[in-house]
Structure formats: C-alpha cells, structure tokens
Design a protein around this motif. Structure first.
Motif, PDB file in Angstrom:
ATOM      1  N   LEU A  74       0.741  -1.243  -0.064  1.00 54.57           N
ATOM      2  CA  LEU A  74      -0.121  -0.112  -0.122  1.00 54.57           C
ATOM      3  C   LEU A  74       0.789   1.380  -0.026  1.00 54.57           C
ATOM      4  O   LEU A  74       0.462   2.224  -0.611  1.00 54.57           O
ATOM      5  CB  LEU A  74      -0.802   0.111   1.246  1.00 54.57           C
ATOM      6  N   MET A  75       1.983   1.329   0.670  1.00 53.55           N
ATOM      7  CA  MET A  75       2.778   2.268   0.666  1.00 53.55           C
ATOM      8  C   MET A  75       3.389   2.659  -0.458  1.00 53.55           C
ATOM      9  O   MET A  75       3.785   3.704  -1.149  1.00 53.55           O
ATOM     10  CB  MET A  75       3.975   2.241   1.857  1.00 53.55           C
ATOM     11  N   GLY A  76       3.632   1.557  -1.362  1.00 49.78           N
ATOM     12  CA  GLY A  76       4.110   1.585  -2.710  1.00 49.78           C
ATOM     13  C   GLY A  76       3.390   2.226  -3.715  1.00 49.78           C
ATOM     14  O   GLY A  76       4.030   3.057  -4.388  1.00 49.78           O
ATOM     15  N   ASP A  77       2.087   2.164  -3.395  1.00 51.25           N
ATOM     16  CA  ASP A  77       0.801   2.935  -4.356  1.00 51.25           C
ATOM     17  C   ASP A  77       0.022   3.524  -3.495  1.00 51.25           C
ATOM     18  O   ASP A  77      -1.221   2.832  -3.143  1.00 51.25           O
ATOM     19  CB  ASP A  77       0.379   2.035  -5.409  1.00 51.25           C
ATOM     20  N   PRO A  78       0.296   4.603  -2.737  1.00 51.93           N
ATOM     21  CA  PRO A  78      -0.725   5.174  -1.721  1.00 51.93           C
ATOM     22  C   PRO A  78      -2.112   5.381  -2.716  1.00 51.93           C
ATOM     23  O   PRO A  78      -3.213   5.395  -1.804  1.00 51.93           O
ATOM     24  CB  PRO A  78      -0.242   6.420  -1.291  1.00 51.93           C
ATOM     25  N   THR A  79      -2.230   5.505  -3.845  1.00 49.86           N
ATOM     26  CA  THR A  79      -3.427   5.905  -4.352  1.00 49.86           C
ATOM     27  C   THR A  79      -4.730   4.736  -4.286  1.00 49.86           C
ATOM     28  O   THR A  79      -5.653   4.915  -4.809  1.00 49.86           O
ATOM     29  CB  THR A  79      -3.212   6.107  -6.067  1.00 49.86           C
ATOM     30  N   ILE A  80      -3.809   3.534  -3.959  1.00 45.64           N
ATOM     31  CA  ILE A  80      -4.866   2.467  -3.922  1.00 45.64           C
ATOM     32  C   ILE A  80      -5.991   2.902  -2.950  1.00 45.64           C
ATOM     33  O   ILE A  80      -7.054   2.372  -2.912  1.00 45.64           O
ATOM     34  CB  ILE A  80      -4.141   1.123  -3.735  1.00 45.64           C
ATOM     35  N   LEU A  81      -5.561   3.248  -1.792  1.00 44.48           N
ATOM     36  CA  LEU A  81      -6.506   3.605  -0.774  1.00 44.48           C
ATOM     37  C   LEU A  81      -7.386   4.675  -0.999  1.00 44.48           C
ATOM     38  O   LEU A  81      -8.468   4.503  -0.794  1.00 44.48           O
ATOM     39  CB  LEU A  81      -5.767   4.017   0.336  1.00 44.48           C
ATOM     40  N   GLN A  82      -6.800   5.525  -1.763  1.00 37.22           N
ATOM     41  CA  GLN A  82      -7.727   6.577  -2.397  1.00 37.22           C
ATOM     42  C   GLN A  82      -8.797   6.202  -3.391  1.00 37.22           C
ATOM     43  O   GLN A  82     -10.039   6.483  -3.241  1.00 37.22           O
ATOM     44  CB  GLN A  82      -6.963   7.632  -3.199  1.00 37.22           C
TER      45      GLN A  82
END
Length: 286
Positions: A74-82
């Motif tokens: 998730l930290m590698g692609d924070p836009t996932i959470l968005q």
C-alpha cells in the motif's frame, strides 16, 4: 501398488463376481469381502484428506509476515487507498439513493400535492425543489438568499415550502401563523423573508406582526392558529419527515435525492440542472 489401488481393484473384482479372474503380480492376499474393501478405501481417503489439510495449514502465512507485506504494498502505491475510498463512497451513495428513491415513492402525492403547503415559482415547473424548514433554524436563515436567487433566475423551477417546526414551541406557534398566511390572499414570500430576516428568536408575536404588515387580521389569526385544520398541515410534515427519516432543517428534496443541510446555491443549481439533463440529481459520468 498402493493399498488404495489394490483395494479398488479388489472391490471391482468382488462386485463383478463371476465375470472373470483378475490377477496382480506380485499378487497380494485376495480380498473378497466387499465391506472390508470399502473400509480400506475409506481409510486411505481419510488419511489423504488429513495430509492435505496439514499441507494447507503449513502454507498459511504468519500475520507477522503478511501484515508488513500488505503495508509495503500500500505504501508503494498510496493511490490504492484513495481509489478504495472513492469506490466505497460511490457504493454508499448509490445505496442511499436507492433507499431515498424507495422512501420517496412510498410517500407519493403526500409530498408534492398535500394541501396547505406553499408553492413558489412556476407551479408547472419542470423541476420541483422541496424545502422543509424551521423559522428558528440558523442554517435555514443562511440559506434564504440561495432560494431567492434560484427563484429569480430559474423561470421553470417549482419550489414547495413545508413547515417543519422542530426546534422549539415558538417555532411551532410561528409555523401555525405561517400556515394561515399561506392560505390567505397575500404574498407568502414577503412573510417568509420577513421572519428569516428578523432579529432574535422567531415567536408567535414575530409571525403575527409580519402577517399584520401584509394586511391580515391579528385577531382572526389568533383565533384560527390552533385549529385542527392548521395542526393537520404541520402534522403532515412530521409524518413525511418520519417516513423519509428527516431529522433536521433545512432538508431539501429534489427528484430522487433527500439532501440534509444548507449545501449552497451552486450545489442546488447543479442538481436542478442534472434533473433536467438525465432525470436524476446525479447523472452518470461519460
């Protein structure tokens, strides 16, 4: 050969009976009892299932190892959470809209055709905006210019105002006067605007003074304001609010949406435009 193969073959031979002899080399002790063969088969299959479960359990990842892996991902692609949050919001909004659509359909004509409510703007307008309000609601007071602007700029908008006094006894008494003013041959908007621009708490006295300024008889208003005819108009609003789970003011209703709170003229204008474009307050994106 394995016990399972031998048992299955023996089971087949035993079932076949006199269909012929079948020999295995090297041949084991013959098993001719069908029940015994079946017991062997079941035992072997049971052992195999137990081994498979042990193997599956051994491949489970320890949470101490799994959680950091998820966090790193998730930290590698924070836009996932968005994206997840956006998808969740969209789903929740769709569910709420469907609930509102069902509830509004159940209310039916009580919302749009009830006697005693106030109709402003174009009675034959192509879009209807309903506002449920309380004269002592500060947010309703702040939203008054929004409604005035919409009425002034949109000749095809129908506005329905419903007395929904929930904040105090003074609100109820002012609403009773308001119901009578709405039924009189005067400009209700002038009364509505006068109460929302008055100073301090709106009371029966405030409402009576504003009604008198329009030429209505104070004595007649006081005699009629507590009648069943007036009470029934306000009760209708309470019943609609209960059916639609409305608990605050202002609450707007446009098409298939129940909108709590003073959302501003731009948001209202956009929802009205969407109603004209696609028949809903939220048109699907292209």
């Amino acid at each position: 050969m394995s016990r399972l193969v031998i048992a299955v073959v023996a089971l087949a031979a035993a079932i076949a009976g006199g269909a012929g002899a079948f020999y295995l080399k090297p041949a084991p002790e013959p098993v001719t009892d069908i029940a015994a063969v079946r017991a062997i088969v079941e035992e072997v299959l049971s052992e195999r299932d137990a081994a498979a479960r042990v193997e599956t359990a051994s491949t489970e990842i320890d949470p101490a190892e799994l959680n950091p892996m998820i966090e790193d991902y998730l930290m590698g692609d924070p836009t996932i959470l968005q994206r997840l949050s956006t998808a969740l919001d969209t789903r929740v909004q769709a569910e709420e809209r469907e609930k509102s659509r069902t509830a509004l359909a159940a209310v039916g004509d009580d919302l749009y055709e009830a006697e005693g409510h106030v109709v402003l703007g174009n009675p034959e307008g192509d879009v209807t905006l309903v506002e449920m309000f309380d004269y002592n609601c500060g947010y309703c007071r702040q939203a008054l210019p929004d409604l005035a602007q919409l009425l002034a700029e949109d000749p095809n908008l129908r506005v329905i105002l419903k007395e929904f006094p929930i904040l105090s006894q003074e609100s109820i008494e002012a609403a009773r006067v308001g119901v009578l003013v709405a039924q009189a041959d005067v400009d209700y908007w002038d009364f509505h605007e006068a109460l929302f621009t008055s100073r301090g708490q709106v009371t029966k006295e405030t409402a009576l003074e504003s009604a008198e300024a329009l030429g209505l008889s104070r004595v007649s208003l006081e005699l009629e304001m507590n009648t069943e005819k007036v009470a029934s108009v306000i009760q209708d609003s309470y019943e609609i609010a209960r059916a639609l789970n409305i608990t605050g003011t202002p609450t707007y209703i446009i098409g298939d949406e129940i909108i709590p709170g003073a959302i501003g003229v731009e948001e209202l204008r956009q929802r009205i435009a969407n109603m004209r474009e696609c028949g809903s307050t939220a048109c699907p994106s292209e």
